[in-house]
Design a protein around this motif. Structure first.
Motif, mmCIF file in Angstrom:
data_model
loop_
_atom_site.group_PDB
_atom_site.id
_atom_site.type_symbol
_atom_site.label_atom_id
_atom_site.label_comp_id
_atom_site.label_asym_id
_atom_site.label_seq_id
_atom_site.Cartn_x
_atom_site.Cartn_y
_atom_site.Cartn_z
ATOM 1 N N GLU A 68 -14.503 -1.140 58.283
ATOM 2 C CA GLU A 68 -15.044 -2.475 57.987
ATOM 3 C C GLU A 68 -15.106 -2.702 56.474
ATOM 4 O OE1 GLU A 68 -17.369 -6.035 59.157
ATOM 5 O OE2 GLU A 68 -16.715 -4.449 60.522
ATOM 6 N N ARG A 69 -15.543 -1.682 55.742
ATOM 7 C CA ARG A 69 -15.653 -1.789 54.288
ATOM 8 C C ARG A 69 -14.277 -2.004 53.671
ATOM 9 N NH1 ARG A 69 -15.230 1.143 49.945
ATOM 10 N NH2 ARG A 69 -14.628 3.037 51.009
ATOM 11 N N ARG A 95 -11.633 -3.288 55.170
ATOM 12 C CA ARG A 95 -11.154 -4.645 55.541
ATOM 13 C C ARG A 95 -11.770 -5.691 54.618
ATOM 14 N NH1 ARG A 95 -11.485 -3.159 60.938
ATOM 15 N NH2 ARG A 95 -13.585 -4.000 61.074
ATOM 16 N N ASN A 96 -13.077 -5.540 54.379
ATOM 17 C CA ASN A 96 -13.760 -6.517 53.524
ATOM 18 C C ASN A 96 -13.268 -6.437 52.079
ATOM 19 O OD1 ASN A 96 -15.214 -7.412 55.684
ATOM 20 N ND2 ASN A 96 -17.027 -6.190 55.220
ATOM 21 N N LYS A 97 -12.923 -5.236 51.632
ATOM 22 C CA LYS A 97 -12.458 -5.058 50.252
ATOM 23 C C LYS A 97 -11.080 -5.708 50.081
ATOM 24 C CE LYS A 97 -10.920 -1.172 48.359
ATOM 25 N NZ LYS A 97 -10.873 0.214 47.912
ATOM 26 N N SER A 136 -9.786 -8.293 51.667
ATOM 27 C CA SER A 136 -9.748 -9.767 51.741
ATOM 28 C C SER A 136 -10.426 -10.434 50.557
ATOM 29 C CB SER A 136 -10.430 -10.247 53.036
ATOM 30 O OG SER A 136 -11.766 -9.789 53.072
#
Length: 53
Positions: free
Chosen positions: A46-47, A49-51, A53
């Motif tokens: 998740e981290r 993926r967020n980084k 985008s």
């Protein structure tokens, strides 16, 4: 003959019950550890993926 069978079944039942009680704690610890590892991998994914985008 039936007495021997009944005693055998009782002995096996007691053995399974004792072993289950003995190893229940270590089994719970192992389950908690694998759950924590899975959660950590999920959080890391998740981290990342967020980084991106």
């Amino acid at each position: 003959m039936t007495t021997i069978v009944v005693l055998g079944v009782i002995a096996v039942g007691l053995y399974v019950w004792v072993m289950r009680k003995k190893y229940a704690e270590s089994f719970k610890d192992e389950m908690a550890r694998t759950q924590a590892e899975r959660q950590a991998r999920r959080d890391e994914a998740e981290r990342l993926r967020n980084k991106d985008s």
